[in-house]
Every structure is written in C-alpha cells, then in structure tokens.
Design a protein around this motif. Structure first.
Motif, PDB file in Angstrom:
ATOM      1  N   UNK A  84       0.833  -1.205   0.000  1.00  0.00           N
ATOM      2  CA  UNK A  84       0.000   0.000   0.000  1.00  0.00           C
ATOM      3  C   UNK A  84       0.868   1.256   0.000  1.00  0.00           C
ATOM      4  N   UNK A  85       0.590   2.142  -0.943  1.00  0.00           N
ATOM      5  CA  UNK A  85       1.240   3.450  -1.002  1.00  0.00           C
ATOM      6  C   UNK A  85       0.166   4.527  -1.038  1.00  0.00           C
ATOM      7  N   UNK A  86       0.488   5.673  -0.442  1.00  0.00           N
ATOM      8  CA  UNK A  86      -0.421   6.806  -0.495  1.00  0.00           C
ATOM      9  C   UNK A  86       0.392   8.088  -0.497  1.00  0.00           C
ATOM     10  N   UNK A  87       0.142   8.912  -1.509  1.00  0.00           N
ATOM     11  CA  UNK A  87       0.836  10.192  -1.620  1.00  0.00           C
ATOM     12  C   UNK A  87      -0.168  11.332  -1.544  1.00  0.00           C
ATOM     13  N   UNK A  88       0.234  12.395  -0.857  1.00  0.00           N
ATOM     14  CA  UNK A  88      -0.521  13.642  -0.833  1.00  0.00           C
ATOM     15  C   UNK A  88       0.365  14.692  -1.481  1.00  0.00           C
ATOM     16  N   UNK A  89       0.171  14.911  -2.761  1.00  0.00           N
ATOM     17  CA  UNK A  89       1.079  15.784  -3.497  1.00  0.00           C
ATOM     18  C   UNK A  89       2.460  15.155  -3.552  1.00  0.00           C
ATOM     19  N   UNK A  90       3.458  15.898  -3.062  1.00  0.00           N
ATOM     20  CA  UNK A  90       4.831  15.384  -3.063  1.00  0.00           C
ATOM     21  C   UNK A  90       5.163  14.582  -1.811  1.00  0.00           C
ATOM     22  N   UNK A  91       4.215  14.501  -0.883  1.00  0.00           N
ATOM     23  CA  UNK A  91       4.458  13.802   0.383  1.00  0.00           C
ATOM     24  C   UNK A  91       3.951  12.370   0.282  1.00  0.00           C
ATOM     25  N   UNK A 147       4.695   1.471  -0.110  1.00  0.00           N
ATOM     26  CA  UNK A 147       4.685   0.009  -0.339  1.00  0.00           C
ATOM     27  C   UNK A 147       4.592  -0.758   0.976  1.00  0.00           C
ATOM     28  N   UNK A 148       3.682  -0.343   1.824  1.00  0.00           N
ATOM     29  CA  UNK A 148       3.512  -0.953   3.147  1.00  0.00           C
ATOM     30  C   UNK A 148       2.739  -2.266   3.054  1.00  0.00           C
ATOM     31  N   UNK A 154       6.154   1.594  12.223  1.00  0.00           N
ATOM     32  CA  UNK A 154       6.261   2.257  10.932  1.00  0.00           C
ATOM     33  C   UNK A 154       7.236   3.424  11.027  1.00  0.00           C
ATOM     34  N   UNK A 155       7.907   3.687   9.920  1.00  0.00           N
ATOM     35  CA  UNK A 155       8.783   4.848   9.833  1.00  0.00           C
ATOM     36  C   UNK A 155       8.801   5.323   8.390  1.00  0.00           C
ATOM     37  N   UNK A 156       8.373   6.562   8.183  1.00  0.00           N
ATOM     38  CA  UNK A 156       8.315   7.154   6.847  1.00  0.00           C
ATOM     39  C   UNK A 156       7.496   6.294   5.890  1.00  0.00           C
ATOM     40  N   UNK A 157       6.391   5.770   6.405  1.00  0.00           N
ATOM     41  CA  UNK A 157       5.471   5.021   5.562  1.00  0.00           C
ATOM     42  C   UNK A 157       5.862   3.588   5.288  1.00  0.00           C
ATOM     43  N   UNK A 158       6.960   3.124   5.890  1.00  0.00           N
ATOM     44  CA  UNK A 158       7.416   1.755   5.680  1.00  0.00           C
ATOM     45  C   UNK A 158       7.325   0.957   6.987  1.00  0.00           C
ATOM     46  N   UNK A 159       7.178  -0.352   6.866  1.00  0.00           N
ATOM     47  CA  UNK A 159       7.215  -1.234   8.030  1.00  0.00           C
ATOM     48  C   UNK A 159       8.670  -1.549   8.352  1.00  0.00           C
ATOM     49  N   UNK A 160       9.109  -1.158   9.567  1.00  0.00           N
ATOM     50  CA  UNK A 160      10.508  -1.390   9.939  1.00  0.00           C
ATOM     51  C   UNK A 160      10.650  -2.441  11.044  1.00  0.00           C
ATOM     52  N   UNK A 195      -1.695   3.164  -4.415  1.00  0.00           N
ATOM     53  CA  UNK A 195      -1.417   1.826  -4.955  1.00  0.00           C
ATOM     54  C   UNK A 195      -1.612   0.807  -3.841  1.00  0.00           C
ATOM     55  N   UNK A 196      -1.786  -0.460  -4.225  1.00  0.00           N
ATOM     56  CA  UNK A 196      -1.939  -1.533  -3.251  1.00  0.00           C
ATOM     57  C   UNK A 196      -3.385  -1.731  -2.828  1.00  0.00           C
TER      58      UNK A 196
END
Length: 297
Positions: free
Chosen positions: A10-17, A22-23, A203-209, A58-59
């Motif tokens: 899963x990805x989610x963008x708000x503009x450039x953020x 890909x979570x 989570x960190x910066x949208x990723x599973x760590x 995505x996702x």
C-alpha cells in the motif's frame, strides 16, 4: 488464515508527500495489535484507508477478509480516528442514543457502555463541558455500542490522566480477553503499548521497519545485570558479551535460557553474586533502534 487487517504493497501520496510507501502488514484476529511510529509515519493514513475513508495510490487493504470500505464488514467494526467531535448541546446519553439509531442498533446498551468507559456520573451532562479525556471515553462507548468484532483506535488515551490511562488499559484487555474483541490501536504511549499489546508493527516514513510479539521484540535488548565481585573476573568470563556498569556491576548480553548456567559457572569460579536481575528490554529501546527518533511523538 483469517486476519483482522491486511495491507499489501500500500502506497499513499498527498502531493509530493508519501504517507505510505509500499507498506505490507497483517494483523491477526484476537488480542491487541499496536501500530507505532513517529508523527508522519502513516498510522492514521493506514487506518483511513482500511476504513474506506481515503483511497490508496497503490496496493490494497482488507478488514475482516473484506475489501476496504465494504459496508457489511464496516457494520462489524468500531473505530475512533483522531480527535472525536460531538454535538455540544447533547448529553453523553443522548449522543449514544442518536448514534445507535443512526447505525441501526435496535437495542443499544447505553448504560452498560457508559459504565464500562467510566462516564456513568456524566451521562446526563452536555458534551460541551467534557474534557478531552472524557470525549475520548465517549467516543469509545460510541464505537462499542454496536458490539463490534474489531475495534480500531487512534490514540485512545489522549488527554487522559494516569488514572484514566490505567482504566482504559484495563478496559481494552477486558474487551480482548473476555469479550473477544480484536483491537488495533495507534499510540504514542510506548509504555502503555508494551503493557497492553500482544503484537506491534513499527512504521517509519510510511514503511514497516519492525513487527512481532512485544515480548520477542523487547527480549533483544534485555541485559542481565550482575552485582558481583570481583567484577574483573566476571568480565573475563563473559568476554565480548559483558560490559562494566559502574564499579561493582556487570551487564551481560545473554539470552534468558543461558542465565542459570552462567550464574552456576560464576559461583563455581569463586565469584560472589549478590544480585542478578534483568533490565532494559523496553519497547522504547526497540522503537529508537528502528526509527532513530528521540521519542514516539
């Protein structure tokens, strides 16, 4: 296997953020599952996506084996996302009565849930005079009034004093252990998460760590603190796995299963041990090692 929550790439963008990147994660049914991360890690975004409030870039996600936003699945779910808001001129009791009617709950147990969240004495007070913590309690009662199978909570102890946090922790464990409700929660209170959750995802910066059982994750950072003399001899026995802690103690980086044999070996070598106890192993250390944040905020 059936899961309470599934997220696949899963990805989610708000503009450039990019809020999610890909979570992928799976939260099992049963027990309490914590979702941790610094501000901006994507916790609330994930919750909004699985509830069908926001579409992913995505996702895909699923709740209770149904696609995000599925109406039948949502009727089996209670959720409190971020700061709850209510009509200020209604009482707590009237608020629950209105929400139960809107959700189609024919026989809402309003008094029961007001009691379980600790609002019995405030049941007939207007909401505009409620503190932030009281509104959190009312939101939880509203989420529970349809007797959900799954409860999603975003910062459920926000604004609560220590006594309120303890009451909420007890209630969440009762809901999971006695009522069979699966709970997925996001929280900044790392100590509370460690006390109440069975598993966590970090989570960190949208990723599973990081992900796993709390006891397994924290065990990596545990150390056996030995108050023993002579410390030089203890350090010699431990080698690279030992480090001095002051003048009269040693920290041993060993798994718990090796502790009895180590203590026997030290005693047989003439070392006098006056104390042996496990220290560290808290979720904050795990969080810091995986995210590099000074705290969960």
């Amino acid at each position: 296997m059936s899961f309470a929550l599934e997220a696949v790439s899963v990805s989610k963008s708000f503009g450039d953020v990019k809020a999610l990147d890909s979570l992928s994660l799976t939260a099992p049914r049963g027990g309490i599952y914590g979702v941790l991360g610094p501000n901006g890690a994507g916790k609330s975004t994930l919750f909004r996506i699985v509830l069908g409030l926001v579409r992913p870039t995505a996702g895909e996600t699923r709740l209770l084996d149904a696609p995000a936003g599925d109406i039948k699945a949502l009727r089996r779910i209670g959720a409190v996302i971020e700061t709850p808001r209510f009509l200020p001129w209604l009482t707590a009791r009237d608020t629950l009565r209105m929400l139960a009617r809107a959700s189609g709950e024919g026989k809402p147990e309003i008094d029961r849930w007001l009691d379980r969240v600790g609002l019995t004495e405030a049941a007939d007070r207007k909401v505009h005079g409620f503190s932030v913590g009281m509104k959190q309690r009312l939101a939880l009662a509203a989420a529970l009034i349809t007797r959900p199978e799954l409860l999603i909570l975003d910062e459920p102890t926000s604004g609560m004093d220590p006594a309120g946090i303890l009451e909420m922790r007890t209630l969440m464990r009762e809901l999971a252990d006695r009522d069979g409700v699966t709970i997925i929660l996001a929280s900044h209170q790392l100590d509370e998460v460690q006390r109440v959750c069975d598993r966590v995802a970090i989570l960190d910066r949208g990723k599973l760590v990081g992900e796993g059982r709390v006891d397994a994750l924290t065990a990596v950072h545990e150390r056996l603190r030995l108050l023993a003399t002579p410390t030089a001899k203890v350090l010699q026995v431990l080698g690279e796995r030992g480090v001095a802690d002051g003048d009269d103690a040693v920290l041993a980086a060993i798994p718990r299963v090796e502790a009895p044999a180590l203590i026997r070996a030290l005693a047989a070598d003439g070392i006098e041990i006056t104390e042996a106890r496990w220290i560290g192993g808290d979720l904050e250390q795990v969080f810091l090692s995986l995210t590099g944040e000074a705290d969960a905020g």
